[in-house]
Design an enzyme around this catalytic site. Sequence first.
Site, PDB file in Angstrom:
ATOM      1  NE  ARG A 172      -4.066  -1.723   0.224  1.00 49.56           N
ATOM      2  CZ  ARG A 172      -4.265  -3.152  -0.183  1.00 49.56           C
ATOM      3  NH1 ARG A 172      -3.053  -3.562  -0.794  1.00 49.56           N
ATOM      4  NH2 ARG A 172      -5.269  -3.679  -0.293  1.00 49.56           N
ATOM      5  CB  SER A 187      -8.671  -1.786   4.290  1.00 49.93           C
ATOM      6  OG  SER A 187      -8.913  -3.244   3.865  1.00 49.93           O
ATOM      7  CD  GLU A 225      -6.208   1.014   2.295  1.00 49.22           C
ATOM      8  OE1 GLU A 225      -6.989   1.681   2.191  1.00 49.22           O
ATOM      9  OE2 GLU A 225      -5.823   0.231   1.421  1.00 49.22           O
TER      10      GLU A 225
HETATM   11  N1  EPU Z   1     -10.061 -12.521   9.411  1.00 49.27           N
HETATM   12  C1  EPU Z   1     -10.605 -12.665  10.606  1.00 49.27           C
HETATM   13  N2  EPU Z   1     -12.266 -12.346  10.893  1.00 49.27           N
HETATM   14  C2  EPU Z   1     -12.832 -11.633   9.909  1.00 49.27           C
HETATM   15  C3  EPU Z   1     -12.196 -11.296   8.597  1.00 49.27           C
HETATM   16  C4  EPU Z   1     -10.652 -11.755   8.513  1.00 49.27           C
HETATM   17  O1  EPU Z   1     -10.217 -13.295  11.599  1.00 49.27           O
HETATM   18  O2  EPU Z   1     -14.105 -11.345  10.047  1.00 49.27           O
HETATM   19  C5  EPU Z   1      -8.648 -12.845   9.332  1.00 49.27           C
HETATM   20  C6  EPU Z   1      -8.586 -14.198   8.569  1.00 49.27           C
HETATM   21  O3  EPU Z   1      -7.566 -14.748   9.182  1.00 49.27           O
HETATM   22  C7  EPU Z   1      -8.378 -13.784   7.153  1.00 49.27           C
HETATM   23  C8  EPU Z   1      -7.380 -12.724   7.264  1.00 49.27           C
HETATM   24  O4  EPU Z   1      -8.035 -12.032   8.470  1.00 49.27           O
HETATM   25  O5  EPU Z   1      -7.562 -14.852   6.336  1.00 49.27           O
HETATM   26  C9  EPU Z   1      -7.390 -11.530   6.278  1.00 49.27           C
HETATM   27  O6  EPU Z   1      -8.830 -11.098   5.880  1.00 49.27           O
HETATM   28  P1  EPU Z   1      -9.136 -10.909   4.296  1.00 49.27           P
HETATM   29  O7  EPU Z   1      -8.615 -11.945   3.542  1.00 49.27           O
HETATM   30  O8  EPU Z   1     -10.665 -10.532   4.283  1.00 49.27           O
HETATM   31  O9  EPU Z   1      -8.006  -9.713   3.888  1.00 49.27           O
HETATM   32  P2  EPU Z   1      -7.599  -8.353   4.876  1.00 49.27           P
HETATM   33  O10 EPU Z   1      -6.082  -8.498   5.155  1.00 49.27           O
HETATM   34  O11 EPU Z   1      -8.887  -7.997   5.767  1.00 49.27           O
HETATM   35  C10 EPU Z   1      -6.587  -7.167   2.462  1.00 49.27           C
HETATM   36  C11 EPU Z   1      -6.813  -5.848   1.524  1.00 49.27           C
HETATM   37  C12 EPU Z   1      -8.019  -5.689   1.213  1.00 49.27           C
HETATM   38  C13 EPU Z   1      -8.255  -6.797   0.021  1.00 49.27           C
HETATM   39  C14 EPU Z   1      -8.082  -7.934   1.062  1.00 49.27           C
HETATM   40  C15 EPU Z   1      -8.198  -9.271  -0.124  1.00 49.27           C
HETATM   41  C16 EPU Z   1      -5.604  -4.210   3.341  1.00 49.27           C
HETATM   42  C17 EPU Z   1      -5.615  -3.137   4.190  1.00 49.27           C
HETATM   43  N3  EPU Z   1      -6.599  -5.044   2.890  1.00 49.27           N
HETATM   44  O12 EPU Z   1      -7.767  -7.367   3.499  1.00 49.27           O
HETATM   45  O13 EPU Z   1      -7.970  -4.448   0.349  1.00 49.27           O
HETATM   46  O14 EPU Z   1      -9.318  -6.717  -0.602  1.00 49.27           O
HETATM   47  O15 EPU Z   1      -6.981  -8.122   1.651  1.00 49.27           O
HETATM   48  O16 EPU Z   1      -6.993  -9.576  -0.669  1.00 49.27           O
HETATM   49  O17 EPU Z   1      -4.459  -4.651   2.834  1.00 49.27           O
HETATM   50  C18 EPU Z   1      -8.595  -2.016   0.626  1.00 49.27           C
HETATM   51  O18 EPU Z   1      -7.280  -2.014   0.370  1.00 49.27           O
HETATM   52  O19 EPU Z   1      -9.382  -1.265   0.916  1.00 49.27           O
HETATM   53  C19 EPU Z   1      -9.046  -3.511   0.696  1.00 49.27           C
HETATM   54  C20 EPU Z   1     -10.370  -3.635   0.699  1.00 49.27           C
END
Ligand code: EPU
Length: 345
Positions: free
Chosen positions: A166, A242, A339
């Site tokens: 990012r 996010s 972010e």
């Molecule tokens: N998780 C939980 N509980 C939840 C949701 C997630 O414990 O309710 C844990 C799980 O272990 C899961 C992990 O968090 O595997 C990661 O969750 P997720 O795959 O949904 O991804 P994220 O890290 O929360 C990032 C990006 C998103 C992107 C997703 C998918 C950032 C700040 N965010 O989210 O990007 O769509 O990965 O790859 O890096 C954005 O930048 O606005 C954005 C939406």
Amino acid sequence: MVIEESIPLYTFTTMKVGGNARFFARVRTVVELHEALKYAKDNAVPVFIMGGGSNILVASGGFNGLVIKIELKGIDWVKSADGIYVDVNVASGELWDNFVGETTTRGLWGLENLSAIPGTVGASPVQNIGAYGVEAKDVILNVTAVHCQSGEERIFYHDECNFGYRDSFFKTAEGKYYIITKVSFRLQTKSLPKIDYKDVRLYFENNQVTGREVSSQDIRSAIIAIRRVKFPDLNTYGTAGSYFKNPIITIGAFETLCKKYPDMPSYVIDREHVKIPLAWVLDVACALKGFREGHVGLFEKQPLVLVNFGGAESAEILNFADIVSRKVFEATGILIEPEVEHIGF
Ligand code: EPU
């Protein structure tokens, strides 16, 4: 090009908050961009460049300067002589997801995992947008930008963009002077599916493609379906996706935290650092899933996503984000960073 005055910015943001821009200009050509920059210089006002307004929080007091809304359009597809790849030069005002849809319709590979992300093409290198195991930097060849003071046009090759999680050169003090006008991507014609990311793998386990190979269009459809479930509908709620970045911490800090939270997931960044999914911290360590105060809350299906349920002021959002940050710090000692970009505060 027309310079408008006192234009409400909340209508241009997905968060649906924020006061007025003192001056506002839509630019459809690079010549108009130069004209707008001259206007700002002549009137000694600061400039804010707006793309899709999908990753910003604008203060209630608005922006006391010129907001330039980039509406540069045009996509140029150049196939390599050997047919292995296609270089695509895209004007920065094109809508990101329309462009991604066009790449998969043409059967090209590289951007399908980045489907259904709101915003414009010009924002993709700034944030180095990423999702489901792919980042924009994986396919960006170069970025063309105009210096907002000198008007000089420059091409930044991939390595000059200093891409990180990012992050890029365009977020640094020096890089912020550059206005992106065009981004060039190299996309592959040969099948290159990336379906290892947990949500994508699970999707294809449950929705198998039979009788043929997975296409980039299949992956795009999968990502759209996954995001539809996890993310709030932009037509119903105010949100910028996010709100915080996933924190990157040292291995030592991670090992200490594991004593308190043995199940805490992590992703290796390098030999000294790991990235922690903040969604897990918010969900499991802080029990903040669905946490809401007033008009603002964390989305119940993805707690990293902050939602304006309607009627929130910018200060209420900022205050809510502060409460969340403090709770994370109390539980883990981690200082999290937004972010989303804050404008006019
Ligand atoms: N998780 C939980 N509980 C939840 C949701 C997630 O414990 O309710 C844990 C799980 O272990 C899961 C992990 O968090 O595997 C990661 O969750 P997720 O795959 O949904 O991804 P994220 O890290 O929360 C990032 C990006 C998103 C992107 C997703 C998918 C950032 C700040 N965010 O989210 O990007 O769509 O990965 O790859 O890096 C954005 O930048 O606005 C954005 C939406």
